[in-house]
Design a protein around this motif. Structure first.
Motif, PDB file in Angstrom:
ATOM      1  N   HIS A 100      -8.519  47.320  20.792  1.00 22.55           N
ATOM      2  CA  HIS A 100      -8.846  48.672  20.316  1.00 22.55           C
ATOM      3  C   HIS A 100     -10.159  49.154  20.932  1.00 22.55           C
ATOM      4  O   HIS A 100     -11.196  48.504  20.763  1.00 22.55           O
ATOM      5  CB  HIS A 100      -8.956  48.640  18.789  1.00 22.55           C
ATOM      6  N   ILE A 101     -10.097  50.277  21.649  1.00 25.86           N
ATOM      7  CA  ILE A 101     -11.261  50.827  22.335  1.00 25.86           C
ATOM      8  C   ILE A 101     -11.554  52.255  21.907  1.00 25.86           C
ATOM      9  O   ILE A 101     -12.710  52.631  21.739  1.00 25.86           O
ATOM     10  CB  ILE A 101     -11.049  50.792  23.874  1.00 25.86           C
ATOM     11  N   PRO A 201       2.381  41.812  22.347  1.00 26.57           N
ATOM     12  CA  PRO A 201       0.992  42.149  22.666  1.00 26.57           C
ATOM     13  C   PRO A 201       0.901  43.108  23.850  1.00 26.57           C
ATOM     14  O   PRO A 201       1.707  43.038  24.790  1.00 26.57           O
ATOM     15  CB  PRO A 201       0.374  40.789  23.011  1.00 26.57           C
ATOM     16  N   VAL A 202      -0.055  44.018  23.803  1.00 24.31           N
ATOM     17  CA  VAL A 202      -0.331  44.910  24.930  1.00 24.31           C
ATOM     18  C   VAL A 202      -1.839  44.961  25.147  1.00 24.31           C
ATOM     19  O   VAL A 202      -2.623  44.796  24.205  1.00 24.31           O
ATOM     20  CB  VAL A 202       0.225  46.335  24.714  1.00 24.31           C
ATOM     21  N   ARG A 203      -2.207  45.167  26.404  1.00 24.01           N
ATOM     22  CA  ARG A 203      -3.616  45.234  26.783  1.00 24.01           C
ATOM     23  C   ARG A 203      -3.967  46.660  27.197  1.00 24.01           C
ATOM     24  O   ARG A 203      -3.302  47.246  28.050  1.00 24.01           O
ATOM     25  CB  ARG A 203      -3.897  44.290  27.945  1.00 24.01           C
ATOM     26  N   ALA A 269      -6.287  55.721  31.925  1.00 23.84           N
ATOM     27  CA  ALA A 269      -5.948  54.817  30.824  1.00 23.84           C
ATOM     28  C   ALA A 269      -4.799  53.927  31.278  1.00 23.84           C
ATOM     29  O   ALA A 269      -3.791  54.419  31.778  1.00 23.84           O
ATOM     30  CB  ALA A 269      -5.548  55.612  29.591  1.00 23.84           C
ATOM     31  N   GLU A 270      -4.968  52.635  31.107  1.00 21.60           N
ATOM     32  CA  GLU A 270      -3.911  51.700  31.480  1.00 21.60           C
ATOM     33  C   GLU A 270      -3.440  50.930  30.257  1.00 21.60           C
ATOM     34  O   GLU A 270      -4.250  50.442  29.469  1.00 21.60           O
ATOM     35  CB  GLU A 270      -4.398  50.707  32.534  1.00 21.60           C
ATOM     36  N   ILE A 271      -2.142  50.837  30.098  1.00 21.39           N
ATOM     37  CA  ILE A 271      -1.566  49.986  29.061  1.00 21.39           C
ATOM     38  C   ILE A 271      -0.661  48.976  29.746  1.00 21.39           C
ATOM     39  O   ILE A 271       0.229  49.344  30.509  1.00 21.39           O
ATOM     40  CB  ILE A 271      -0.810  50.809  27.992  1.00 21.39           C
ATOM     41  N   ALA A 295      -3.337  36.016  24.887  1.00 23.05           N
ATOM     42  CA  ALA A 295      -2.550  36.741  25.884  1.00 23.05           C
ATOM     43  C   ALA A 295      -3.286  37.988  26.347  1.00 23.05           C
ATOM     44  O   ALA A 295      -3.361  38.277  27.550  1.00 23.05           O
ATOM     45  CB  ALA A 295      -1.182  37.105  25.308  1.00 23.05           C
ATOM     46  N   VAL A 296      -3.845  38.734  25.406  1.00 21.45           N
ATOM     47  CA  VAL A 296      -4.578  39.953  25.753  1.00 21.45           C
ATOM     48  C   VAL A 296      -5.876  39.612  26.478  1.00 21.45           C
ATOM     49  O   VAL A 296      -6.240  40.245  27.471  1.00 21.45           O
ATOM     50  CB  VAL A 296      -4.865  40.778  24.488  1.00 21.45           C
TER      51      VAL A 296
END
Length: 310
Positions: A100-101, A201-203, A269-271, A295-296
């Motif tokens: 979370h950013i 999970p997503v980064r 923005a990258e996901i 993982a993240v």
């Protein structure tokens, strides 16, 4: 605020600066209006979205969420694709977990994984965004009440059991994205275990265009940086600078964060969609939370070194 709540060392003064390319005030103001208009359109159209079929509804939400991020002048880069469909008929839903950013994280995740967001109850009172979140099925929780935690787990579990996709930011607060981030809290993962749901999970990361780039020919500017990057076989120069402009941390006012985003030119923005993690078959909630966090974090470790908090 209760002492048991997660905290980050990030502050607006130290983490949310921007020293890359900037937009002029007229262009930034136009983007701010465009972004707010896009959110308003979503709020006005939300009551009619349930009338659509599930597939059409999900496509519409994805396109709208992508449009919100773009309307604020932010490019979107999606790495990896979720399985389609990401669950079998009658199977439990998916628990999507991300670092979370920024407030931008919410539409960014929705552009890939539309679902029911888990959010702090204060967001319900935000102008426009709070009403839109409520209409979108957001699960509001009282973060400052430890006794409310079992109810939160049951709420998430009920949504997963009903086949919903639930999106959680298990760090519990925002970090600026320059370091490894915070610890993933295990509570939401208990709901995944209870329902035998899959964890996805997503980064999330944000990159900004530098103010100047110098190529091997002595030229300056973004184009020269791109030519030099291609020559060296590396990523384009505009994706190599950390993007503090996107960080929404500490006691930062929302309007100040919005203005930083629209004035930061070249913001991307990258996901990054990571492999799913089955929740059933043995791991306890803390082990499952650590696996998702690792993982993240491993994806973060693959990035070029940046400044971190000490």
């Amino acid at each position: 605020m209760n002492p048991w709540l997660p905290t980050a060392p990030c502050t607006p003064g130290t983490c949310a600066g921007h020293d890359g390319r900037v937009r002029g005030r007229p262009a930034a103001a136009a983007l701010l209006l465009a972004g707010c208009a896009c959110i308003l359109a979503g709020a006005l159209g939300a009551p009619f979205v349930p009338m659509l079929g599930a597939a059409r509804r999900e496509r519409l939400i994805r396109r709208w969420a992508y449009g919100v991020v773009r309307a604020f002048g932010v490019r979107v880069r999606i790495v990896g694709t979720p399985a389609v469909p990401d669950r079998a008929p009658g199977a439990p839903g998916t628990l999507v977990v991300a670092n979370h950013i920024s407030w931008l994280d919410i539409p960014l995740v929705a552009a890939v994984f539309p679902g029911r967001m888990l959010a702090k109850s204060e967001i319900r009172g935000w102008p426009l965004l709070g009403r839109l979140a409520a209409r979108g099925g957001t699960l509001f929780v009282e973060r400052d009440r430890l006794r409310a935690l079992p109810t939160t787990v049951r709420t998430i579990g009920a949504a997963l059991r009903g086949g919903s996709r639930v999106v959680v930011f298990p760090e519990g607060t925002t970090w600026c994205g320059r370091g490894p981030g915070g610890r993933f809290g295990p509570a939401a993962f208990q709901a995944a275990i209870d329902t035998d749901a899959t964890v996805r999970p997503v980064r999330i990361s944000y990159r900004a265009a530098p103010a100047r780039s110098t190529g091997t020919t002595g030229r300056t500017g973004p184009a020269a940086g791109r030519r030099a990057a291609r020559h060296n076989g590396s990523a384009p120069a505009e994706h190599t600078a950390p993007a503090g402009a996107a960080a929404f941390v500490g006691d930062d006012p929302l309007i100040a964060s919005l203005w930083r985003v629209v004035t930061a030119a070249g913001l991307t923005a990258e996901i990054r969609v990571l492999p799913p993690i089955p929740a059933g078959g043995g791991p306890d909630r803390r082990t499952l939370a650590r696996r998702a966090q690792t993982a993240v974090a491993n994806e973060s470790a693959k990035r070029p070194p940046e400044s971190v908090h000490h």
